[in-house]
Design a protein around this motif. Sequence first.
Motif, PDB file in Angstrom:
ATOM      1  N   ASN A  64      81.365  52.769  46.254  1.00 39.94           N
ATOM      2  CA  ASN A  64      81.806  54.082  46.762  1.00 39.94           C
ATOM      3  C   ASN A  64      82.394  54.973  45.670  1.00 39.94           C
ATOM      4  N   GLU A  65      82.195  54.597  44.421  1.00 39.03           N
ATOM      5  CA  GLU A  65      82.693  55.396  43.303  1.00 39.03           C
ATOM      6  C   GLU A  65      81.679  56.441  42.855  1.00 39.03           C
ATOM      7  N   TYR A  66      80.439  56.250  43.234  1.00 36.84           N
ATOM      8  CA  TYR A  66      79.368  57.121  42.742  1.00 36.84           C
ATOM      9  C   TYR A  66      78.547  57.631  43.934  1.00 36.84           C
ATOM     10  N   PRO A  67      78.977  58.718  44.558  1.00 37.59           N
ATOM     11  CA  PRO A  67      78.277  59.221  45.750  1.00 37.59           C
ATOM     12  C   PRO A  67      76.911  59.830  45.458  1.00 37.59           C
ATOM     13  N   VAL A  68      76.696  60.255  44.210  1.00 33.71           N
ATOM     14  CA  VAL A  68      75.425  60.879  43.835  1.00 33.71           C
ATOM     15  C   VAL A  68      74.534  59.829  43.175  1.00 33.71           C
ATOM     16  N   VAL A  69      73.255  59.857  43.501  1.00 35.31           N
ATOM     17  CA  VAL A  69      72.331  58.819  43.034  1.00 35.31           C
ATOM     18  C   VAL A  69      72.268  58.757  41.512  1.00 35.31           C
ATOM     19  N   TRP A  70      72.171  59.902  40.858  1.00 37.21           N
ATOM     20  CA  TRP A  70      72.024  59.837  39.406  1.00 37.21           C
ATOM     21  C   TRP A  70      73.310  59.360  38.738  1.00 37.21           C
ATOM     22  N   HIS A  71      74.452  59.520  39.402  1.00 38.44           N
ATOM     23  CA  HIS A  71      75.702  58.943  38.893  1.00 38.44           C
ATOM     24  C   HIS A  71      75.655  57.416  38.987  1.00 38.44           C
ATOM     25  N   GLN A  72      75.057  56.918  40.057  1.00 36.05           N
ATOM     26  CA  GLN A  72      74.882  55.470  40.195  1.00 36.05           C
ATOM     27  C   GLN A  72      73.975  54.938  39.088  1.00 36.05           C
ATOM     28  N   ILE A  73      72.904  55.674  38.816  1.00 34.09           N
ATOM     29  CA  ILE A  73      71.976  55.272  37.749  1.00 34.09           C
ATOM     30  C   ILE A  73      72.693  55.285  36.400  1.00 34.09           C
ATOM     31  N   HIS A  74      73.519  56.304  36.188  1.00 34.13           N
ATOM     32  CA  HIS A  74      74.253  56.404  34.925  1.00 34.13           C
ATOM     33  C   HIS A  74      75.241  55.246  34.783  1.00 34.13           C
ATOM     34  N   ALA A  75      75.841  54.833  35.898  1.00 32.07           N
ATOM     35  CA  ALA A  75      76.771  53.701  35.859  1.00 32.07           C
ATOM     36  C   ALA A  75      76.048  52.427  35.433  1.00 32.07           C
ATOM     37  N   PRO A 123      70.542  58.897  31.644  1.00 33.60           N
ATOM     38  CA  PRO A 123      70.220  59.534  32.933  1.00 33.60           C
ATOM     39  C   PRO A 123      70.894  60.893  33.083  1.00 33.60           C
ATOM     40  N   SER A 124      70.201  61.777  33.765  1.00 29.28           N
ATOM     41  CA  SER A 124      70.726  63.111  34.055  1.00 29.28           C
ATOM     42  C   SER A 124      70.477  63.410  35.529  1.00 29.28           C
ATOM     43  N   SER A 125      70.788  64.628  35.933  1.00 31.71           N
ATOM     44  CA  SER A 125      70.637  64.995  37.346  1.00 31.71           C
ATOM     45  C   SER A 125      69.184  64.936  37.810  1.00 31.71           C
ATOM     46  N   GLY A 126      68.247  64.985  36.876  1.00 32.20           N
ATOM     47  CA  GLY A 126      66.833  64.930  37.246  1.00 32.20           C
ATOM     48  C   GLY A 126      66.251  63.530  37.237  1.00 32.20           C
ATOM     49  N   THR A 127      67.062  62.552  36.883  1.00 26.56           N
ATOM     50  CA  THR A 127      66.575  61.170  36.807  1.00 26.56           C
ATOM     51  C   THR A 127      66.510  60.546  38.198  1.00 26.56           C
ATOM     52  N   THR A 128      65.395  59.930  38.496  1.00 33.90           N
ATOM     53  CA  THR A 128      65.244  59.214  39.767  1.00 33.90           C
ATOM     54  C   THR A 128      65.321  57.710  39.511  1.00 33.90           C
ATOM     55  N   VAL A 129      65.554  56.976  40.569  1.00 34.74           N
ATOM     56  CA  VAL A 129      65.607  55.519  40.441  1.00 34.74           C
ATOM     57  C   VAL A 129      64.271  54.989  39.920  1.00 34.74           C
ATOM     58  N   ALA A 130      63.176  55.528  40.457  1.00 32.01           N
ATOM     59  CA  ALA A 130      61.846  55.057  40.061  1.00 32.01           C
ATOM     60  C   ALA A 130      61.581  55.310  38.580  1.00 32.01           C
ATOM     61  N   SER A 131      61.889  56.514  38.100  1.00 31.77           N
ATOM     62  CA  SER A 131      61.624  56.834  36.690  1.00 31.77           C
ATOM     63  C   SER A 131      62.515  56.009  35.764  1.00 31.77           C
ATOM     64  N   PHE A 132      63.749  55.773  36.178  1.00 34.48           N
ATOM     65  CA  PHE A 132      64.672  54.969  35.368  1.00 34.48           C
ATOM     66  C   PHE A 132      64.176  53.530  35.260  1.00 34.48           C
ATOM     67  N   MET A 133      63.757  52.958  36.381  1.00 37.02           N
ATOM     68  CA  MET A 133      63.272  51.579  36.384  1.00 37.02           C
ATOM     69  C   MET A 133      61.971  51.451  35.596  1.00 37.02           C
ATOM     70  N   GLU A 134      61.123  52.449  35.678  1.00 38.78           N
ATOM     71  CA  GLU A 134      59.868  52.418  34.917  1.00 38.78           C
ATOM     72  C   GLU A 134      60.136  52.413  33.418  1.00 38.78           C
ATOM     73  N   GLU A 135      61.111  53.213  32.986  1.00 37.71           N
ATOM     74  CA  GLU A 135      61.437  53.239  31.558  1.00 37.71           C
ATOM     75  C   GLU A 135      62.038  51.910  31.114  1.00 37.71           C
ATOM     76  N   LEU A 136      62.914  51.350  31.930  1.00 36.09           N
ATOM     77  CA  LEU A 136      63.491  50.043  31.593  1.00 36.09           C
ATOM     78  C   LEU A 136      62.402  48.985  31.472  1.00 36.09           C
ATOM     79  N   ASP A 137      61.452  49.034  32.378  1.00 32.19           N
ATOM     80  CA  ASP A 137      60.373  48.042  32.363  1.00 32.19           C
ATOM     81  C   ASP A 137      59.513  48.182  31.106  1.00 32.19           C
ATOM     82  N   ARG A 138      59.255  49.414  30.686  1.00 38.86           N
ATOM     83  CA  ARG A 138      58.466  49.632  29.462  1.00 38.86           C
ATOM     84  C   ARG A 138      59.183  49.063  28.245  1.00 38.86           C
TER      85      ARG A 138
END
Length: 261
Positions: A213-224, A240-255
């Motif tokens: 409950n510390e990160y109400p915004v999705v991209w803040h969760q990704i940044h955490a 991560p920034s405000s335009g980062t999605t969970v899918a794009s973040f995970m795809e980059e990590l996987d690469r």
Amino acid sequence: MDSPSSFRLSPVQKAEMMTCIHTAIEELRMEVIPSKASQKKNARLIPQINVIPPSETATPSVPSTAPIFDIAKANNWVTSEVGYFLPDPTRDEQVRMKEDTIYFSNAHAFVGHIRALSAFKNENTIRLNIHSCLRGEALEWFISELSHYEREKLRSFSLEEGWIETLTRRFKNPPSHALKTLKRSKYNWADVRSQRSLVMWAHNMLRLAQESNEYPVVWHQIHAVWDQIEIPIRGNVSEPSSGTTVASFMEELDRWYNLWR
């Protein structure tokens, strides 16, 4: 050279020649006439075929596509394929694979899995069999803590109002615990060398960030989650920034993970 007059035929020769010509003509006529008669006869024997114009041809019916929802699979249940819920608040990994079987140590992760399962499994099948997925503390709770009436309610209520709501309420970790677990978990080169999946680790951390409950915004969760990757590795991954999605973040990590290992 002899003159043309020297080649004149006698009356007898002319008569013989005319006879030969008439004979040849007669033989030719006898060959042609039967042939035509035979063709006419054969034409009468050949059945007439009526050619239907393209505009009048019937369009074959196209069978309807097979239903996506396979009833046999929807009603089938194999617990080892579904996975097990084994609550363990001390584990950083909320979802892990062991001998091709999925184990969930967190109620939030297990409930999410059940919701996804309901998209292609009959809800009644899930309600009647989900208890077979319980292990450890969860199984003890089902056997010892719940009354017969409460167990029957889980089987009769909808999946959301029954199992999902009850499991979430009973086994949900306090937000402070989720935040503490998130902050102590790091991903480093040792994890890469041991082939610990970066994407699976990130998904586990993302769930903790959501529960904290510390990160109400999705991209803040990704940044955490990004913050918990140790700096030597984190430098390769885009912040991560405000335009980062969970899918794009995970795809980059996987690469990156596939490049490093």
